[in-house]
Scaffold this motif. Structure first.
Motif, PDB file in Angstrom:
ATOM      1  N   THR A 163       0.854  -1.190   0.000  1.00  0.00           N
ATOM      2  CA  THR A 163       0.000   0.000   0.000  1.00  0.00           C
ATOM      3  C   THR A 163       0.888   1.237   0.000  1.00  0.00           C
ATOM      4  OG1 THR A 163      -1.663  -1.204   1.291  1.00  0.00           O
ATOM      5  CG2 THR A 163      -1.853   1.189   1.228  1.00  0.00           C
ATOM      6  N   THR A 164       0.548   2.217  -0.833  1.00  0.00           N
ATOM      7  CA  THR A 164       1.364   3.435  -0.890  1.00  0.00           C
ATOM      8  C   THR A 164       1.066   4.313   0.328  1.00  0.00           C
ATOM      9  OG1 THR A 164      -0.225   4.800  -2.097  1.00  0.00           O
ATOM     10  CG2 THR A 164       1.287   3.403  -3.418  1.00  0.00           C
ATOM     11  N   LEU A 165       1.979   5.219   0.594  1.00  0.00           N
ATOM     12  CA  LEU A 165       1.770   6.135   1.712  1.00  0.00           C
ATOM     13  C   LEU A 165       0.551   7.017   1.462  1.00  0.00           C
ATOM     14  CD1 LEU A 165       5.344   7.256   2.754  1.00  0.00           C
ATOM     15  CD2 LEU A 165       4.003   5.296   3.477  1.00  0.00           C
ATOM     16  N   ARG A 166       0.362   7.419   0.209  1.00  0.00           N
ATOM     17  CA  ARG A 166      -0.808   8.249  -0.106  1.00  0.00           C
ATOM     18  C   ARG A 166      -2.101   7.475   0.167  1.00  0.00           C
ATOM     19  NH1 ARG A 166      -1.612  12.731  -4.500  1.00  0.00           N
ATOM     20  NH2 ARG A 166      -3.844  13.051  -4.260  1.00  0.00           N
ATOM     21  N   GLN A 167      -2.169   6.223  -0.270  1.00  0.00           N
ATOM     22  CA  GLN A 167      -3.356   5.408  -0.006  1.00  0.00           C
ATOM     23  C   GLN A 167      -3.576   5.241   1.493  1.00  0.00           C
ATOM     24  OE1 GLN A 167      -1.941   2.027  -2.224  1.00  0.00           O
ATOM     25  NE2 GLN A 167      -3.440   2.342  -3.880  1.00  0.00           N
ATOM     26  N   THR A 168      -2.492   5.043   2.209  1.00  0.00           N
ATOM     27  CA  THR A 168      -2.566   4.886   3.664  1.00  0.00           C
ATOM     28  C   THR A 168      -3.143   6.139   4.306  1.00  0.00           C
ATOM     29  OG1 THR A 168      -0.675   3.383   3.647  1.00  0.00           O
ATOM     30  CG2 THR A 168      -1.226   4.428   5.748  1.00  0.00           C
ATOM     31  N   LEU A 169      -2.589   7.283   3.944  1.00  0.00           N
ATOM     32  CA  LEU A 169      -3.064   8.548   4.505  1.00  0.00           C
ATOM     33  C   LEU A 169      -4.532   8.793   4.175  1.00  0.00           C
ATOM     34  CD1 LEU A 169       0.052  10.714   3.658  1.00  0.00           C
ATOM     35  CD2 LEU A 169      -0.793  10.206   5.967  1.00  0.00           C
TER      36      LEU A 169
ATOM     37  N   LEU B 119       9.803  14.245   0.400  1.00  0.00           N
ATOM     38  CA  LEU B 119       8.530  13.545   0.512  1.00  0.00           C
ATOM     39  C   LEU B 119       7.436  14.522   0.931  1.00  0.00           C
ATOM     40  CD1 LEU B 119       6.892  10.917   0.496  1.00  0.00           C
ATOM     41  CD2 LEU B 119       7.652  10.535   2.848  1.00  0.00           C
ATOM     42  N   ASN B 120       6.360  14.533   0.167  1.00  0.00           N
ATOM     43  CA  ASN B 120       5.174  15.308   0.512  1.00  0.00           C
ATOM     44  C   ASN B 120       3.957  14.535   0.020  1.00  0.00           C
ATOM     45  OD1 ASN B 120       4.630  16.060  -2.292  1.00  0.00           O
ATOM     46  ND2 ASN B 120       6.367  17.462  -2.085  1.00  0.00           N
ATOM     47  N   PHE B 121       2.777  15.088   0.213  1.00  0.00           N
ATOM     48  CA  PHE B 121       1.574  14.357  -0.165  1.00  0.00           C
ATOM     49  C   PHE B 121       1.541  14.052  -1.661  1.00  0.00           C
ATOM     50  CE2 PHE B 121      -2.985  13.898  -1.105  1.00  0.00           C
ATOM     51  CZ  PHE B 121      -3.252  12.838  -0.264  1.00  0.00           C
ATOM     52  N   GLU B 122       2.076  14.951  -2.459  1.00  0.00           N
ATOM     53  CA  GLU B 122       2.065  14.755  -3.916  1.00  0.00           C
ATOM     54  C   GLU B 122       3.013  13.641  -4.361  1.00  0.00           C
ATOM     55  OE1 GLU B 122      -0.276  16.144  -5.712  1.00  0.00           O
ATOM     56  OE2 GLU B 122      -0.903  17.121  -3.853  1.00  0.00           O
ATOM     57  N   THR B 123       4.052  13.366  -3.592  1.00  0.00           N
ATOM     58  CA  THR B 123       5.005  12.309  -3.962  1.00  0.00           C
ATOM     59  C   THR B 123       4.815  11.033  -3.131  1.00  0.00           C
ATOM     60  OG1 THR B 123       6.697  13.133  -2.437  1.00  0.00           O
ATOM     61  CG2 THR B 123       6.738  13.997  -4.704  1.00  0.00           C
ATOM     62  N   ALA B 124       3.828  11.040  -2.245  1.00  0.00           N
ATOM     63  CA  ALA B 124       3.619   9.916  -1.330  1.00  0.00           C
ATOM     64  C   ALA B 124       3.239   8.626  -2.058  1.00  0.00           C
ATOM     65  CB  ALA B 124       2.554  10.268  -0.295  1.00  0.00           C
ATOM     66  N   HIS B 125       2.748   8.725  -3.271  1.00  0.00           N
ATOM     67  CA  HIS B 125       2.383   7.512  -4.020  1.00  0.00           C
ATOM     68  C   HIS B 125       3.612   6.734  -4.486  1.00  0.00           C
ATOM     69  CE1 HIS B 125       3.118  10.426  -7.231  1.00  0.00           C
ATOM     70  NE2 HIS B 125       3.351   9.389  -8.013  1.00  0.00           N
TER      71      HIS B 125
END
Length: 139
Positions: free
Chosen positions: A20-26, A65-71
């Motif tokens: 699971t990606t960090l973006r999906q997790t968040l 790392l930020n929300f836009e690169t979290a994937h």
């Protein structure tokens, strides 16, 4: 009374995988308003629990790392600071309560170590409170 009485079955639990990606997790944590979510291995065994703190510390440590690169990052990269211990479905209530004192939820596994759900500490507290008030009402 046994652990199954308190079990929230796997089908009703939001779970993640190491892929699971960090973006999906968040996004899942925000949508469901959870501060911690269980992670499962591909074979259905419990791998750990990711917390908001784990994510915050990881974000803090990576400057790009930020929300836009979290994937571009997956949970497999995140050091999990808290290791929630599991309890087997056939364990006694004392084992469950001992773990619930220190964990918001207790992951429950079957006799083959497959994740089958969780027991939330809040459900145990609600049950104990109801029992306490029932006893007070009858005395």
């Amino acid at each position: 009374m046994n652990i199954a009485f308190f079990l929230l079955p796997k089908q009703e639990v939001i779970c993640l995988t190491m892929q699971t990606t960090l973006r999906q997790t968040l996004e899942k944590m925000e949508f469901h308003r959870y501060t911690a979510v269980p992670i499962l291995n591909d074979d259905g065994t419990y791998a750990g629990t990711v917390t908001e703190g784990d994510l915050l510390w990881y974000f803090k440590g990576l400057k790009d790392l930020n929300f836009e690169t979290a994937h571009r990052h997956s949970l497999s990269e995140i050091p999990l600071r808290i290791q929630n211990r599991t309890v087997r479905i056939d364990s006694n209530m004392e084992d469950l309560i001992a773990l619930a004192k220190a964990q918001n939820f207790v992951p429950v596994v079957d006799d083959m170590d497959k994740f089958i759900g969780i027991v939330r500490r809040s459900d145990i507290i609600e049950y104990c409170t109801a029992q306490l008030f029932k006893e007070e009402a009858t005395s």
